[in-house]
Motif scaffolding. Structure first.
Motif, PDB file in Angstrom:
ATOM      1  N   GLU A 391      30.962 -22.677 -27.659  1.00 24.78           N
ATOM      2  CA  GLU A 391      31.784 -22.004 -26.577  1.00 24.78           C
ATOM      3  C   GLU A 391      32.942 -21.028 -27.290  1.00 24.78           C
ATOM      4  O   GLU A 391      33.222 -21.234 -28.455  1.00 24.78           O
ATOM      5  CB  GLU A 391      32.527 -23.196 -25.835  1.00 24.78           C
ATOM      6  N   ASN A 393      36.790 -19.639 -27.416  1.00 28.13           N
ATOM      7  CA  ASN A 393      38.051 -19.985 -26.912  1.00 28.13           C
ATOM      8  C   ASN A 393      38.967 -18.686 -26.700  1.00 28.13           C
ATOM      9  O   ASN A 393      39.733 -18.771 -25.790  1.00 28.13           O
ATOM     10  CB  ASN A 393      38.753 -20.701 -27.855  1.00 28.13           C
ATOM     11  N   THR A 455      30.259 -17.710 -21.528  1.00 28.43           N
ATOM     12  CA  THR A 455      31.904 -17.504 -20.786  1.00 28.43           C
ATOM     13  C   THR A 455      32.876 -17.395 -21.766  1.00 28.43           C
ATOM     14  O   THR A 455      33.457 -18.081 -22.172  1.00 28.43           O
ATOM     15  CB  THR A 455      31.907 -19.088 -19.951  1.00 28.43           C
TER      16      THR A 455
END
Length: 487
Positions: A391, A393, A455
């Protein structure tokens, strides 16, 4: 720079040690003889073992200095890896061993003038050879090297054979010069508490002091036990080992896998390539070739020889795999002949199918003995790929995307939406992005595609709220000023 080089060498050395160690596994005596020790041209029966169950098993020794890659191990203590008492390296103890509290063996005591023996391990069985000679290869090792050379504390072992044409029990654990193999007969020059001793058959001795892969202080080079026999007759073999004088300081015998053998007119071997299932007994549908090789001795190669080939099994010739010839001929002067076959990729989920190749050969006893080879045929699963990644940040942060592939067969071809062609890529998007990879396998030529969304979070703009302006009438009056950030 020197420190980095030393560190690299040390890591490489440790990696070598980690992957080049003696490994042992407990197995039943029957399985060890039938599935590990037994080679071609011999049948066995009436297998028995008397001794501690922790003193016998199978071993693998790839990359060690033992001289044998795998086989059967017997010890006067334990084969366990649970503690430092076993035969596994490194050679970091002078007195490694375990008293397993089993008794001795009279036949071995008789070999050393009646000295009491302890912790005996005795493997015995009947066998029928199909030529005039039987043999197997072995290594003898001991913790009593070199401290007890010249003493009565010489652990003892023997290979006793009996049967037609052999007078009584004969010990075939002998050097090429006819001497029996023992610590006092095979060693380098040494001085110890028992005296100074010149070398004895030192060309057959391996000094393992400081060795990284085997615990025993010393062992023999690979030796061959051999006996003349009568074709088709039944013989009895006793493989025995014991501590002498006391129950400490272990010794061990390593018997090479598939080396208990008798010469056969023709031997069969095979290679499966590429080896997609990491097993030379399983071939994959579609892109794998099994090459079968028949070999005969030079002495038998003077004339041509035609041998028939029979096939059976759950797989169907011509439907599940290519046709195999009905016979094959050794031309005069040729020692080897080969043939190959492939399994068809039919797109059906069939589970495991088998093909058995049987080649009837007349052995020196005049019996027809089939050489048999059984190969499993397995389906190759469809190609599937999944992109795995972490992921992000903050915008612009770098992460790795990895394409995990199952099914098909390597090598795989990778094409990412970024244009890269490696199994993984590094990306650092400033906004949410979708990445795609297409993987094609080398065997089925099938492709699979997966998408992965990275994302990137959107944060509101940074806002700073501070205390409003303050107007003071008098100097030196305390006031509280605050700043609050958001976004």
């Amino acid at each position: 720079m020197k420190m980095k080089i030393l560190t690299l060498i040390s890591l490489q050395f440790l990696a070598f040690i980690g992957f080049s160690q003696l490994a042992t596994v407990s197995q039943s005596a029957s399985a060890l003889v039938q599935n590990v020790l037994l080679g071609s041209g011999v049948t066995v029966s009436n297998i028995s073992y008397n001794g501690s169950p922790i003193a016998i098993g199978s071993f693998t020794a790839n990359g060690t200095n033992l001289g044998l890659n795998s086989g059967v191990i017997m010890t006067t203590g334990t084969i366990s890896t649970a503690g430092p008492e076993g035969p596994q390296g490194p050679n970091n103890q002078d007195n490694s061993g375990l008293d397993n509290n089993y008794g001795g063996y009279g036949l071995l005591s008789n070999l050393i003038n009646g000295i009491q023996t302890y912790n005996a391990a005795i493997l015995e069985f009947d066998f029928v050879p199909y030529s005039d000679t039987v043999r197997f290869r072995y290594v003898f090792g001991s913790e009593e090297y070199l401290e007890y050379v010249g003493s009565d504390y010489n652990d003892v072992f023997a290979f006793f054979i009996s049967g037609p044409g052999i007078s009584g029990l004969q010990n075939i654990a002998r050097l090429p010069n006819g001497q029996t193999v023992a610590i006092n007969n095979v060693h380098s020059a040494t001085s110890n508490t028992f005296g100074s001793f010149p070398p004895a058959n030192a060309q057959y001795y391996v000094n393992n002091s400081g060795g990284q892969t085997i615990q025993y202080d010393g062992f023999t080079k690979v030796l061959t036990a051999e006996s003349k026999v009568q074709c088709g007759q039944t013989y009895h073999l006793i493989i025995a080992l014991a501590d002498a004088g006391d129950g400490i300081y272990d010794s061990g015998i390593f018997l090479e896998a598939n080396s208990l053998s008798s010469n056969t007119p023709v031997e069969i071997s095979h290679v499966i390539a590429p080896d997609l299932f990491n097993s030379q007994n399983i071939m994959a549908e579609g892109c794998v070739t099994t090459t079968v090789t028949l070999t005969r001795t030079a002495a038998a190669s003077g004339s041509s020889l035609t041998v028939p080939i029979n096939t059976s099994g759950t797989a169907t010739e011509g439907v599940d795999y290519t046709n195999i010839p009905n016979s094959i001929t050794f031309p005069a002067g040729a020692q080897t002949v080969t043939f190959s076959f492939q399994a068809f990729e039919d797109g059906l989920v069939e589970g495991t199918e088998t093909v058995t190749i049987s080649i009837p050969i007349q052995d020196p006893c005049g019996n027809i003995v089939p050489l048999e080879l059984t190969i499993d045929i397995e389906d190759i699963q469809p190609v599937e790929v999944e992109i795995v990644g972490g992921e992000i940040n903050c915008p612009g942060e770098e992460i790795e995307l990895v394409a995990n592939v199952t099914g098909g067969a390597p090598p795989y071809t990778y094409v990412w939406s970024t244009g890269e062609t490696t199994s993984s890529i590094f990306v650092s998007p400033g906004s949410t992005q979708t990445y795609t990879v297409t993987v094609t396998d080398d065997c089925l030529n099938q492709s699979a595609t997966d998408d992965h969304v990275v994302t990137v979070p959107i944060y509101p703009p940074l806002i700073l709220n501070e205390t409003p302006d303050i107007t003071e009438i008098c100097p030196y009056i305390p006031a509280l000023l605050e700043a609050n950030a958001s976004g």
